[in-house]
Motif scaffolding. Structure first.
Motif, PDB file in Angstrom:
ATOM      1  N   GLY A  75      -0.373  11.456   1.303  1.00  0.00           N
ATOM      2  CA  GLY A  75       1.015  11.608   1.729  1.00  0.00           C
ATOM      3  C   GLY A  75       1.752  10.938   0.617  1.00  0.00           C
ATOM      4  N   VAL A  76       2.964  10.839   0.835  1.00  0.00           N
ATOM      5  CA  VAL A  76       4.164  10.196  -0.264  1.00  0.00           C
ATOM      6  C   VAL A  76       4.799   9.053   0.492  1.00  0.00           C
ATOM      7  CG1 VAL A  76       6.022  10.860  -1.569  1.00  0.00           C
ATOM      8  CG2 VAL A  76       4.590  12.451  -1.405  1.00  0.00           C
ATOM      9  N   ALA A  77       4.934   8.079  -0.449  1.00  0.00           N
ATOM     10  CA  ALA A  77       5.729   6.990   0.165  1.00  0.00           C
ATOM     11  C   ALA A  77       7.000   6.875  -0.815  1.00  0.00           C
ATOM     12  CB  ALA A  77       4.873   5.678  -0.163  1.00  0.00           C
ATOM     13  N   THR A  78       8.152   6.611   0.016  1.00  0.00           N
ATOM     14  CA  THR A  78       9.526   6.494  -0.601  1.00  0.00           C
ATOM     15  C   THR A  78       9.953   5.210  -0.375  1.00  0.00           C
ATOM     16  OG1 THR A  78      10.023   8.943  -0.322  1.00  0.00           O
ATOM     17  CG2 THR A  78      11.753   7.471  -0.725  1.00  0.00           C
ATOM     18  N   ILE A  79      10.405   4.356  -1.380  1.00  0.00           N
ATOM     19  CA  ILE A  79      10.958   2.975  -1.165  1.00  0.00           C
ATOM     20  C   ILE A  79      12.441   2.998  -1.844  1.00  0.00           C
ATOM     21  CG2 ILE A  79      10.833   0.689  -1.718  1.00  0.00           C
ATOM     22  CD1 ILE A  79       7.582   1.223  -1.607  1.00  0.00           C
ATOM     23  N   GLU A  80      13.288   2.463  -0.879  1.00  0.00           N
ATOM     24  CA  GLU A  80      14.662   2.493  -1.421  1.00  0.00           C
ATOM     25  C   GLU A  80      14.718   1.005  -2.152  1.00  0.00           C
ATOM     26  OE1 GLU A  80      16.958   4.687  -1.678  1.00  0.00           O
ATOM     27  OE2 GLU A  80      15.741   6.194  -0.740  1.00  0.00           O
ATOM     28  N   THR A  81      15.451   0.832  -3.301  1.00  0.00           N
ATOM     29  CA  THR A  81      15.766  -0.461  -3.965  1.00  0.00           C
ATOM     30  C   THR A  81      17.295  -0.334  -4.407  1.00  0.00           C
ATOM     31  OG1 THR A  81      15.288   0.203  -5.944  1.00  0.00           O
ATOM     32  CG2 THR A  81      13.496  -0.162  -4.940  1.00  0.00           C
ATOM     33  N   PRO A  82      17.871  -1.495  -4.745  1.00  0.00           N
ATOM     34  CA  PRO A  82      19.265  -1.525  -5.130  1.00  0.00           C
ATOM     35  C   PRO A  82      19.292  -0.924  -6.574  1.00  0.00           C
ATOM     36  CG  PRO A  82      18.551  -3.670  -4.283  1.00  0.00           C
ATOM     37  CD  PRO A  82      17.518  -2.769  -4.419  1.00  0.00           C
ATOM     38  N   SER A  83      18.273  -0.636  -7.233  1.00  0.00           N
ATOM     39  CA  SER A  83      18.249   0.318  -8.637  1.00  0.00           C
ATOM     40  C   SER A  83      18.112   1.608  -8.176  1.00  0.00           C
ATOM     41  CB  SER A  83      17.322  -0.412  -9.361  1.00  0.00           C
ATOM     42  OG  SER A  83      17.250  -1.522  -9.719  1.00  0.00           O
ATOM     43  N   GLY A  84      17.657   2.134  -7.202  1.00  0.00           N
ATOM     44  CA  GLY A  84      17.302   3.473  -6.988  1.00  0.00           C
ATOM     45  C   GLY A  84      16.272   3.739  -5.833  1.00  0.00           C
ATOM     46  N   THR A  85      15.582   5.017  -5.991  1.00  0.00           N
ATOM     47  CA  THR A  85      14.437   5.330  -4.902  1.00  0.00           C
ATOM     48  C   THR A  85      13.345   5.641  -5.934  1.00  0.00           C
ATOM     49  OG1 THR A  85      15.993   6.453  -3.746  1.00  0.00           O
ATOM     50  CG2 THR A  85      13.910   6.927  -3.437  1.00  0.00           C
ATOM     51  N   PHE A  86      12.121   4.917  -5.389  1.00  0.00           N
ATOM     52  CA  PHE A  86      10.853   4.862  -5.752  1.00  0.00           C
ATOM     53  C   PHE A  86      10.062   5.829  -4.934  1.00  0.00           C
ATOM     54  CE2 PHE A  86       6.542   3.814  -5.984  1.00  0.00           C
ATOM     55  CZ  PHE A  86       6.079   3.915  -7.367  1.00  0.00           C
ATOM     56  N   THR A  87       9.381   6.749  -5.408  1.00  0.00           N
ATOM     57  CA  THR A  87       8.503   7.787  -4.833  1.00  0.00           C
ATOM     58  C   THR A  87       7.021   7.913  -5.519  1.00  0.00           C
ATOM     59  OG1 THR A  87      10.441   9.060  -4.216  1.00  0.00           O
ATOM     60  CG2 THR A  87       8.204  10.147  -4.044  1.00  0.00           C
ATOM     61  N   GLY A  88       6.288   7.708  -4.620  1.00  0.00           N
ATOM     62  CA  GLY A  88       4.744   7.809  -5.390  1.00  0.00           C
ATOM     63  C   GLY A  88       3.716   7.967  -4.113  1.00  0.00           C
ATOM     64  N   PRO A  89       2.686   7.956  -4.513  1.00  0.00           N
ATOM     65  CA  PRO A  89       1.413   8.365  -3.372  1.00  0.00           C
ATOM     66  C   PRO A  89       1.538   7.075  -2.614  1.00  0.00           C
ATOM     67  CG  PRO A  89       0.367   7.698  -5.632  1.00  0.00           C
ATOM     68  CD  PRO A  89       1.962   7.704  -5.701  1.00  0.00           C
ATOM     69  N   ASP A  90       1.097   7.451  -1.453  1.00  0.00           N
ATOM     70  CA  ASP A  90       1.007   6.369   0.110  1.00  0.00           C
ATOM     71  C   ASP A  90      -0.391   5.713  -0.122  1.00  0.00           C
ATOM     72  OD1 ASP A  90       2.002   4.982   1.991  1.00  0.00           O
ATOM     73  OD2 ASP A  90       1.878   6.536   3.529  1.00  0.00           O
ATOM     74  N   PHE A  91      -0.329   4.523  -0.055  1.00  0.00           N
ATOM     75  CA  PHE A  91      -1.394   3.717   0.350  1.00  0.00           C
ATOM     76  C   PHE A  91      -1.585   2.951   1.211  1.00  0.00           C
ATOM     77  CE2 PHE A  91      -1.277   4.336  -4.462  1.00  0.00           C
ATOM     78  CZ  PHE A  91      -2.639   4.748  -4.808  1.00  0.00           C
ATOM     79  N   LEU A  92      -2.796   2.635   2.009  1.00  0.00           N
ATOM     80  CA  LEU A  92      -2.833   1.785   2.952  1.00  0.00           C
ATOM     81  C   LEU A  92      -3.281   0.361   2.245  1.00  0.00           C
ATOM     82  CD1 LEU A  92      -2.863   1.344   5.989  1.00  0.00           C
ATOM     83  CD2 LEU A  92      -5.480   1.574   6.056  1.00  0.00           C
ATOM     84  N   ILE A  93      -2.433  -0.629   2.463  1.00  0.00           N
ATOM     85  CA  ILE A  93      -2.530  -1.942   1.630  1.00  0.00           C
ATOM     86  C   ILE A  93      -2.744  -3.239   2.683  1.00  0.00           C
ATOM     87  CG2 ILE A  93      -0.002  -2.411   1.813  1.00  0.00           C
ATOM     88  CD1 ILE A  93      -0.672  -3.617  -1.373  1.00  0.00           C
ATOM     89  N   ASP A  94      -3.735  -4.000   2.281  1.00  0.00           N
ATOM     90  CA  ASP A  94      -4.027  -4.959   3.206  1.00  0.00           C
ATOM     91  C   ASP A  94      -4.057  -6.412   2.373  1.00  0.00           C
ATOM     92  OD1 ASP A  94      -4.709  -6.831   5.119  1.00  0.00           O
ATOM     93  OD2 ASP A  94      -6.852  -6.201   5.267  1.00  0.00           O
ATOM     94  N   VAL A  95      -2.935  -7.183   2.457  1.00  0.00           N
ATOM     95  CA  VAL A  95      -2.882  -8.457   1.614  1.00  0.00           C
ATOM     96  C   VAL A  95      -3.336  -9.666   2.713  1.00  0.00           C
ATOM     97  CG1 VAL A  95      -1.199  -9.887   0.545  1.00  0.00           C
ATOM     98  CG2 VAL A  95      -0.935  -7.412   0.547  1.00  0.00           C
ATOM     99  N   ARG A  96      -4.366 -10.407   2.095  1.00  0.00           N
ATOM    100  CA  ARG A  96      -4.691 -11.797   2.725  1.00  0.00           C
ATOM    101  C   ARG A  96      -4.731 -12.694   1.653  1.00  0.00           C
ATOM    102  NH1 ARG A  96      -8.302 -10.222   7.479  1.00  0.00           N
ATOM    103  NH2 ARG A  96      -8.032  -8.024   7.670  1.00  0.00           N
ATOM    104  N   ARG A  97      -4.905 -14.079   2.293  1.00  0.00           N
ATOM    105  CA  ARG A  97      -4.813 -15.335   1.470  1.00  0.00           C
ATOM    106  C   ARG A  97      -6.446 -14.949   0.781  1.00  0.00           C
ATOM    107  NH1 ARG A  97      -2.021 -17.104   5.788  1.00  0.00           N
ATOM    108  NH2 ARG A  97       0.076 -17.319   5.490  1.00  0.00           N
ATOM    109  N   SER A  98      -6.416 -15.440  -0.443  1.00  0.00           N
ATOM    110  CA  SER A  98      -7.974 -15.662  -1.092  1.00  0.00           C
ATOM    111  C   SER A  98      -8.884 -16.226  -0.125  1.00  0.00           C
ATOM    112  CB  SER A  98      -8.074 -15.799  -2.264  1.00  0.00           C
ATOM    113  OG  SER A  98      -7.222 -15.247  -3.326  1.00  0.00           O
ATOM    114  N   GLY A  99     -10.113 -15.708   0.258  1.00  0.00           N
ATOM    115  CA  GLY A  99     -11.041 -16.378   0.848  1.00  0.00           C
ATOM    116  C   GLY A  99     -11.070 -16.190   2.427  1.00  0.00           C
ATOM    117  N   GLU A 100     -10.006 -15.029   3.056  1.00  0.00           N
ATOM    118  CA  GLU A 100     -10.003 -15.142   4.250  1.00  0.00           C
ATOM    119  C   GLU A 100     -10.715 -13.960   4.887  1.00  0.00           C
ATOM    120  OE1 GLU A 100      -6.134 -14.593   5.914  1.00  0.00           O
ATOM    121  OE2 GLU A 100      -5.354 -16.422   5.579  1.00  0.00           O
TER     122      GLU A 100
END
Length: 187
Positions: A161-186
């Motif tokens: 699918g597609v991800a759309t993100i609004e920012t103060p500078s405009g709209t960013f559109t790109g492929p959707d990803f599942l992202i997992d952010v963890r502290r290193s070593g967890e």
């Protein structure tokens, strides 16, 4: 001006307009504006809703739920009328909130980028940098790409699918990803 002369407001504004037109830089024009009108940032500009992700930035302030304003910001003290109060520096508070948001992101588990909705420009740049680092690495057997960014480890999988993100500078559109952010070593 003598006590019998009336101020000519129109002439004063024409004079001010000529001064603005003569300003060599935007910084000079801003300095002139501050000197002429004495306007300063609001003391409550750093206040936000409890869960401001639920409130669209496109929503009118008149329609948005109210923000709690501490009593000392609402108080009118007759002794201080006519004076300008000192505006505190809210930049440390903004940095703390941004760090809290990053910490919250690392504690939230995997999320789809398409659910982020709105980000400030700096956060979007950082997110794109992290995604770029992960995409630069080979995927493992499950299709997950991993990268280390500072003190965090980022895992990235194509979500479709597609991800759309609004920012103060405009709209960013790109492929959707599942992202997992963890502290290193967890892991």
């Amino acid at each position: 001006m003598t006590e019998h002369e009336q101020p000519d407001t129109a002439a004063a504004f024409r004079h001010l307009a000529r001064r603005f037109a003569a300003a060599a830089t935007d910084a000079q024009a801003h300095e002139l504006f501050s000197a002429a009108f004495g306007l300063q940032p609001a003391r409550h500009a750093h206040l936000t809703h409890i869960d401001d992700e639920l409130i669209s930035s496109a929503r009118s302030w008149a329609e948005a739920p109210p923000v709690k304003v501490p009593p000392h910001l609402r108080k009118i003290d007759k002794d201080y009328l006519g004076t300008v109060g000192k505006v505190r520096d809210v930049e440390p508070l903004r940095r703390k909130r941004k760090a809290d948001e990053r910490r919250e992101l690392t504690d939230s588990g995997p999320i789809r980028i398409s659910t982020l909705g709105q980000l400030d420009d700096d956060t979007l740049r950082e997110l794109l940098d992290v995604i770029g680092r992960a995409l630069g690495n080979k995927p493992d057997d499950t299709g997950t790409r991993t990268a280390v960014h500072g003190h965090v480890e980022v895992s990235l999988r194509v979500a479709g699918g597609v991800a759309t993100i609004e920012t103060p500078s405009g709209t960013f559109t790109g492929p959707d990803f599942l992202i997992d952010v963890r502290r290193s070593g967890e892991r």
